[in-house]
Design an enzyme around this catalytic site. Structure first.
Site, PDB file in Angstrom:
ATOM      1  N   LYS A 250      -8.232  21.797 -24.054  1.00 37.81           N
ATOM      2  CA  LYS A 250      -7.673  20.771 -24.920  1.00 37.81           C
ATOM      3  C   LYS A 250      -8.516  19.511 -24.823  1.00 37.81           C
ATOM      4  O   LYS A 250      -8.993  19.154 -23.749  1.00 37.81           O
ATOM      5  CB  LYS A 250      -6.223  20.473 -24.506  1.00 37.81           C
ATOM      6  CG  LYS A 250      -5.297  21.664 -24.770  1.00 37.81           C
ATOM      7  CD  LYS A 250      -3.955  21.512 -24.100  1.00 37.81           C
ATOM      8  CE  LYS A 250      -3.140  22.789 -24.295  1.00 37.81           C
ATOM      9  NZ  LYS A 250      -2.008  22.862 -23.346  1.00 37.81           N
TER      10      LYS A 250
ATOM     11  N   GLU B 236       3.507  31.691 -24.836  1.00 40.88           N
ATOM     12  CA  GLU B 236       3.472  31.661 -23.371  1.00 40.88           C
ATOM     13  C   GLU B 236       4.408  30.581 -22.861  1.00 40.88           C
ATOM     14  O   GLU B 236       4.763  29.666 -23.595  1.00 40.88           O
ATOM     15  CB  GLU B 236       2.054  31.327 -22.859  1.00 40.88           C
ATOM     16  CG  GLU B 236       1.064  32.466 -23.035  1.00 40.88           C
ATOM     17  CD  GLU B 236      -0.372  32.080 -22.700  1.00 40.88           C
ATOM     18  OE1 GLU B 236      -0.592  31.161 -21.886  1.00 40.88           O
ATOM     19  OE2 GLU B 236      -1.278  32.704 -23.282  1.00 40.88           O
TER      20      GLU B 236
ATOM     21  N   ARG C 116       4.570  24.837 -14.852  1.00 42.16           N
ATOM     22  CA  ARG C 116       4.042  23.722 -14.059  1.00 42.16           C
ATOM     23  C   ARG C 116       4.057  22.445 -14.898  1.00 42.16           C
ATOM     24  O   ARG C 116       4.299  22.472 -16.097  1.00 42.16           O
ATOM     25  CB  ARG C 116       2.592  24.024 -13.681  1.00 42.16           C
ATOM     26  CG  ARG C 116       1.772  24.395 -14.913  1.00 42.16           C
ATOM     27  CD  ARG C 116       0.299  24.467 -14.671  1.00 42.16           C
ATOM     28  NE  ARG C 116      -0.363  25.249 -15.701  1.00 42.16           N
ATOM     29  CZ  ARG C 116      -0.716  24.809 -16.901  1.00 42.16           C
ATOM     30  NH1 ARG C 116      -0.477  23.562 -17.240  1.00 42.16           N
ATOM     31  NH2 ARG C 116      -1.282  25.599 -17.783  1.00 42.16           N
TER      32      ARG C 116
HETATM   33  C1  MV4 Z   1      -2.924  33.832 -30.570  1.00 49.24           C
HETATM   34  C2  MV4 Z   1      -3.701  33.353 -31.642  1.00 49.24           C
HETATM   35  C3  MV4 Z   1      -3.485  33.900 -32.888  1.00 49.24           C
HETATM   36  N1  MV4 Z   1      -2.550  34.880 -33.050  1.00 49.24           N
HETATM   37  N2  MV4 Z   1      -2.012  34.801 -30.784  1.00 49.24           N
HETATM   38  C4  MV4 Z   1      -5.245  31.487 -27.152  1.00 49.24           C
HETATM   39  C5  MV4 Z   1      -4.838  31.193 -25.757  1.00 49.24           C
HETATM   40  C6  MV4 Z   1      -3.534  31.814 -25.541  1.00 49.24           C
HETATM   41  N3  MV4 Z   1      -2.673  30.825 -24.950  1.00 49.24           N
HETATM   42  C7  MV4 Z   1      -3.048  32.269 -26.852  1.00 49.24           C
HETATM   43  N4  MV4 Z   1      -4.099  32.032 -27.790  1.00 49.24           N
HETATM   44  C8  MV4 Z   1      -3.999  32.402 -29.080  1.00 49.24           C
HETATM   45  N5  MV4 Z   1      -3.067  33.360 -29.340  1.00 49.24           N
HETATM   46  C9  MV4 Z   1      -1.850  35.296 -31.984  1.00 49.24           C
HETATM   47  N6  MV4 Z   1      -0.949  36.268 -32.169  1.00 49.24           N
HETATM   48  C10 MV4 Z   1      -4.640  32.352 -31.406  1.00 49.24           C
HETATM   49  C11 MV4 Z   1      -4.794  31.882 -30.109  1.00 49.24           C
HETATM   50  C12 MV4 Z   1      -5.762  30.823 -29.949  1.00 49.24           C
HETATM   51  C13 MV4 Z   1      -5.365  29.541 -29.563  1.00 49.24           C
HETATM   52  C14 MV4 Z   1      -4.055  29.242 -29.273  1.00 49.24           C
HETATM   53  C15 MV4 Z   1      -3.694  27.974 -28.890  1.00 49.24           C
HETATM   54  C16 MV4 Z   1      -4.640  26.974 -28.823  1.00 49.24           C
HETATM   55  C17 MV4 Z   1      -5.936  27.250 -29.104  1.00 49.24           C
HETATM   56  C18 MV4 Z   1      -6.316  28.525 -29.483  1.00 49.24           C
HETATM   57  C19 MV4 Z   1      -7.654  28.789 -29.785  1.00 49.24           C
HETATM   58  C20 MV4 Z   1      -8.027  30.048 -30.152  1.00 49.24           C
HETATM   59  C21 MV4 Z   1      -7.085  31.069 -30.231  1.00 49.24           C
END
Ligand code: MV4
Length: 449
Positions: free
Chosen positions: A239, A289, A293
């Site tokens: 971030k 998710e 924390r």
């Molecule tokens: C996803 C997504 C698109 N579709 N799930 C990236 C880290 C993990 N926390 C979950 N992530 C993602 N899950 C689905 N079904 C895209 C991401 C993702 C993302 C999510 C949050 C913040 C930044 C991101 C950057 C790339 C991909």
């Protein structure tokens, strides 16, 4: 409910300072721990006592459970705050802290373990009534199962590692013929990275925002939320800038999301601060998710509520009931956090070294959390976050005016930092309009670097 007298802070840098400050205000003594590379760090200087726990490498110092527990025992600490990163979501460590007769300032080890397994977290979220991305029920046990499930879910698909999180071990399959390879790659990457090759699938959302909800609970049915944060501006799952509230939500959507999270936490019987992460696309939220924390970006929630999250987290860990109720919390204005990393602002290559001059921004609505000082040497061994500039205002516009001014004032000389990146970013029309998704920053960097 035993009040703590002394807390060991099992972390370093700005977050160790942040926790020290909460303890100091509560009249609780602090023990800092440090590696040999951090002997001159500000978190060590401010603490009441400090213990050297090992050599520079994190694996031998900040991740060394035995050294941390020994330090807590010999200093007579009665609780351990893990901060963020390092052992903050390590259920084994939380359990060991408990077995040593100390209090882990966080949730029960069982809740950490549950949410650490992303497949279990998904199942749990479903039972708790949170909306999920359409996906597999549980782990994928064979290619045949995967193909059958893929038909139902639809393409594009994302294969994720159960032990993952933070983006590691994810593979997109855009069409059926890409599925086999995505499964194989995700599974072998997960095995190599986490020693666990379990994988699951979700429909891939193409242009979502990342919106997360801060909750606080005492494990006895008292649960509050501190609103949401928009963390869509990220690069390679790091971030860069966060804001609260999200500029994307209307008040109905917000109320629905926050209500769902409070209900979920109450049903879960969770105690401590925690964060639910969602993807948001076309007016819908999808749980991805839960973080068990404190988070780096917690100060923007503090700024819009006036609540000291670390103080409350410490109080509920000591067994005190949550003294705040939801209707006592007033949300006001807008807050933005800029993460300042010791990195080249174009290439993001780490830039450790001597800070020759340091002047934090100040003034109304500005908070800087940092362990920097002129003459400090940023060590090359750790995360490159060196300062957080947190600004609030009565409106998003006022917040932006102050942020522009604060970033102009801030001086960190001698090393490269991402300050120049933030100065550019906050002049971008898309950002100013709040018009960005999780991919926006990376495409902006590709065209502006
Ligand atoms: C996803 C997504 C698109 N579709 N799930 C990236 C880290 C993990 N926390 C979950 N992530 C993602 N899950 C689905 N079904 C895209 C991401 C993702 C993302 C999510 C949050 C913040 C930044 C991101 C950057 C790339 C991909």
């Amino acid at each position: 409910m035993a009040n703590f007298e002394k807390i060991l802070i099992a972390n370093r840098g700005e977050i160790a300072l942040r926790i020290h400050r909460a303890c100091r205000e509560m009249g609780i003594a602090t023990v800092a721990v440090h590696s040999t590379a951090d002997a001159d760090a500000m978190h060590v200087r401010l603490a009441d006592e400090s213990v050297c726990i090992g050599p520079p490498q994190s694996s031998q110092s900040y991740l060394n459970k035995a050294a941390l527990l020994t330090a807590a025992t010999i200093t007579g600490a009665d609780a351990v705050h893990p901060g963020v990163g390092f052992l903050a979501e390590n259920a084994t460590f939380a359990e060991m802290v408990r077995e040593h007769g100390l209090t882990f300032i966080g949730p029960e080890p069982e809740h950490i373990a549950l949410m650490g397994d992303k497949i279990e977290a998904r199942k749990t979220a479903d039972k708790l009534g949170l909306p999920l991305v359409p996906g597999s029920d549980g782990a994928i046990d064979s290619e045949a199962t995967a193909k059958r499930m893929a038909e139902e879910i639809g393409f594009p698909l994302l294969v994720k590692a159960a032990a993952g999180g933070g983006g590691r071990g994810m593979k997109v399959a855009r069409r059926p013929d890409e599925l086999e390879e995505a499964l194989r790659l995700a599974s072998s990457e997960a095995a190599a990275a986490f020693g666990d090759d379990s994988i699951y699938m979700e429909r891939y959302l193409g242009q979502p925002r990342h919106i997360e909800v801060q909750i606080l609970s005492d494990g006895r049915g008292n649960v509050i939320h501190l609103g949401e944060r928009d963390c869509s501006l990220q690069r390679r799952h790091q971030k860069i800038l966060e804001e609260a509230p999200s500029p994307a939500l209307n008040s109905e959507e917000r109320a629905r999301l926050l209500g769902l999270c409070v209900d979920a936490v109450r049903k879960l019987g969770y105690r401590s601060a925690g964060t639910f992460e969602f993807l948001y696309e076309n007016g819908e939220f999808y749980f991805i998710e839960m973080n068990t924390r404190l988070q780096v970006e917690h100060p923007i929630s503090e700024a819009i509520t006036g609540i000291d999250l670390v103080r409350e987290q410490i109080k509920v860990a000591s067994g005190a009931p949550l003294a705040l109720s939801q209707d006592e919390i007033t949300f006001s204005g807008h807050a933005i956090e800029c993460r300042i990393n010791a990195e080249d602002p174009r290439t993001f290559v780490p830039s450790p070294g001597l800070v020759s001059d340091y002047h934090p921004a100040g003034g109304l609505g500005v908070r800087v959390d940092s362990g920097l000082y002129a003459g400090y040497r940023v060590p090359p061994f750790y995360d490159s976050l060196v300062a957080k500039v947190i600004v609030d205002g009565s409106s998003r516009n006022e917040c932006l005016m102050r942020l522009r001014r604060a970033l102009e004032e801030m001086v960190i000389d001698g090393i490269s930092t991402t300050l120049p990146l933030h100065r550019l970013l906050i002049g971008e029309p898309d950002f100013l309009n709040g018009d960005y998704d999780i991919h926006w920053l990376e495409s902006w960097l590709a065209t502006h670097a």
